[in-house]
Design a protein around this motif. Structure first.
Motif, PDB file in Angstrom:
ATOM      1  N   MET A   1       2.194   1.755  -3.537  1.00  0.00           N
ATOM      2  CA  MET A   1       1.142   2.273  -4.406  1.00  0.00           C
ATOM      3  C   MET A   1       0.905   3.764  -4.141  1.00  0.00           C
ATOM      4  O   MET A   1       0.770   4.567  -5.076  1.00  0.00           O
ATOM      5  CB  MET A   1      -0.159   1.501  -4.203  1.00  0.00           C
ATOM      6  N   ALA A   2       0.866   4.144  -2.889  1.00  0.00           N
ATOM      7  CA  ALA A   2       0.610   5.545  -2.547  1.00  0.00           C
ATOM      8  C   ALA A   2       1.734   6.455  -3.000  1.00  0.00           C
ATOM      9  O   ALA A   2       1.503   7.606  -3.409  1.00  0.00           O
ATOM     10  CB  ALA A   2       0.391   5.679  -1.042  1.00  0.00           C
TER      11      ALA A   2
ATOM     12  N   ARG B   1      -3.353  -2.807  -8.512  1.00  0.00           N
ATOM     13  CA  ARG B   1      -4.424  -3.060  -7.538  1.00  0.00           C
ATOM     14  C   ARG B   1      -5.431  -4.062  -8.102  1.00  0.00           C
ATOM     15  O   ARG B   1      -5.923  -4.946  -7.379  1.00  0.00           O
ATOM     16  CB  ARG B   1      -5.111  -1.747  -7.161  1.00  0.00           C
TER      17      ARG B   1
ATOM     18  N   GLY C   1       1.011  -8.584   1.447  1.00  0.00           N
ATOM     19  CA  GLY C   1       1.009  -7.143   1.243  1.00  0.00           C
ATOM     20  C   GLY C   1       2.414  -6.594   1.254  1.00  0.00           C
ATOM     21  O   GLY C   1       2.634  -5.430   1.610  1.00  0.00           O
TER      22      GLY C   1
ATOM     23  N   ASP D   1       0.822  -1.211   0.000  1.00  0.00           N
ATOM     24  CA  ASP D   1       0.000   0.000   0.000  1.00  0.00           C
ATOM     25  C   ASP D   1       0.856   1.261   0.000  1.00  0.00           C
ATOM     26  O   ASP D   1       0.482   2.276  -0.616  1.00  0.00           O
ATOM     27  CB  ASP D   1      -0.949  -0.001   1.196  1.00  0.00           C
ATOM     28  N   ARG D   2       2.001   1.228   0.679  1.00  0.00           N
ATOM     29  CA  ARG D   2       2.864   2.411   0.670  1.00  0.00           C
ATOM     30  C   ARG D   2       3.475   2.603  -0.712  1.00  0.00           C
ATOM     31  O   ARG D   2       3.560   3.739  -1.204  1.00  0.00           O
ATOM     32  CB  ARG D   2       3.967   2.274   1.718  1.00  0.00           C
TER      33      ARG D   2
END
Length: 429
Positions: free
Chosen positions: A195-196, A314, A217, A192-193
């Motif tokens: 991707m952000a 995603r 993840g 998630d990091r």
């Protein structure tokens, strides 16, 4: 019988030849034309497609190897087509020179690597083919054409990534620069990091790439940036542990277990994604860009517009999680700037590369098909040397300069001496 590196492609050519000079190569092509044999040249077989397969004449380039000229003032090196990337890089380093960028293996021949669009990752520096300053091409009538931005420029534009469809490349001149140091920073990072922060990570680093481990993840990231030094290579013992024991030896065992007992794959993935710890080192470019790859696999890679990368990843993660697929290999993500080569996967657009892999011998069709459907929904362009199901009708729609390449092909090989089943599918006839 000829087989590729992964073992998924084999061919029975009528004859195999290994010319040692451009003149011999031209004579071989003329003779094949007279005999009505189709002609394909093959490198070290690192393509997963049937791009080099033929039942006609197969040309092996290993006797056409070595440096033919080095011009330090012009910043160029000229090498025979069968020269391996390893030999090229080691020779350049001995002269204090380097390519600006490259992929992560050195076993390919220069002609094989460039003809299929082999690339690394880079914010500003593009594929190996984009570093070509000139080339020599043996065409269907046995003519030898010198091509560059100044000499036969329309052929040069297309032939840098020619898929073996325009003729047989016999010699390549690359632009090079004084050897420099790269500092590599490798570290785990949550999916998630990544991707952000994806756009920021790409913008702030000359070379950024990462691996996402399906069923987790977790990602492993790598940032390479030029350094003023001093050199601080990976230690002999720690390098062996990370690059050989963990990344090849233990990973090979893990893949074998996963292939035999697919239910173990998610658990293995969680362990694998945490096995490599953070490290930093500084070394000459090819020692930072490349890594040993001893675990054999099948691969599909698509180039998507860079702005679509996060969405695609995603969607891929969600597909794996809801599908029941068991994926033992990490997904590799790299980037490239737009370039001006008609059939380059980065032609005319900022690009993100998303590559999916499975261990050799593992059923791959369901996973690759699911991934491919996501990629093509975003205008993806398949890597020419990696598995895909696209045809000329689709490819003409995602390559604005597809017709330009086809026109050069019609001019140089109207009788399709250099065709095979793969080229009939992806280029049409």
């Amino acid at each position: 019988m000829w087989r590729n590196w992964a073992g998924n492609v084999m061919a029975r050519p009528a004859r195999i030849v290994a010319p040692s000079s451009t003149q011999e190569l031209a004579e071989v092509v003329r003779r094949a034309t007279a005999e009505g044999l189709k002609v394909k040249a093959v490198g070290t077989g690192h393509s997963f497609t049937t791009a080099a397969a033929t039942d006609g004449l197969l040309i092996r380039p290993h006797r056409m190897a070595g440096v033919r000229g080095l011009d330090r003032e012009a910043g160029t090196v000229t090498v025979a087509a069968g020269t391996s990337l390893r030999q090229l890089n080691e020779t350049l380093s001995a002269h204090g020179l380097s390519l600006a960028n490259m992929g992560d293996i050195m076993e390919q021949t220069v002609a094989g690597a460039t003809s299929t669009g082999t690339h690394g990752t880079g914010r500003d520096s593009a594929s190996i083919a984009a570093q070509i300053k000139g080339l020599e091409l043996v065409t269907a009538d046995g003519s030898v054409l010198r091509c560059s931005a100044e000499e036969n420029p329309e052929i040069f534009a297309a032939a840098r990534i020619g898929l073996g469809a325009l003729g047989v490349v016999s010699e390549i001149t690359f632009g090079v620069e004084p050897e420099f140091l790269l500092s590599a920073r490798e570290e785990p990072m949550p999916f998630d990091r990544v991707m952000a922060d994806f756009e920021e990570l790409v913008a702030e680093n000359e070379h950024f790439e990462f691996y996402w481990f399906p069923h987790t993840g977790n990602c492993n990231t790598k940032r390479n940036n030029r350094s003023t030094g001093p050199a601080a290579p990976v230690g002999r013992v720690s390098g062996w542990v990370d690059d050989e024991l963990l990344s090849n030896g233990i990973f090979q065992v893990a893949c074998s277990v996963g292939r035999a007992v697919p239910a173990t794959i998610p658990g293995i993935a969680k362990i694998s994604s945490r096995a490599l710890s953070a490290r930093t080192y500084t070394d000459i470019p090819y020692k930072v860009f490349t890594s040993p790859r001893r675990v054999r696999f099948l691969e599909m890679e698509y180039a998507v517009p860079r702005e679509a990368a996060v969405t695609v990843l995603r969607e891929l993660k969600a597909t794996v999680e809801r599908s029941g697929l068991r994926v033992s290999f990490p997904v590799e993500v790299r980037t490239a700037p737009a370039d001006d080569i008609p059939l380059s996967t980065a032609s005319g657009r900022e690009t993100a590369y998303i590559a999916v892999h499975l261990y050799r011998g593992t059923p791959h069709r369901a996973y690759f098909t699911a991934a491919e459907q996501i990629m093509i929904a975003h205008g993806g362009r398949p890597h020419w040397g990696k598995l895909h199901s696209r045809d000329a009708a689709y490819l003409a729609g995602v390559y604005p300069r597809f017709g330009e390449f086809a026109a050069v092909r019609d001019r140089l090989d109207p009788d399709r001496l250099f065709t095979n089943d793969y080229l009939r599918r992806v280029l049409g006839d």
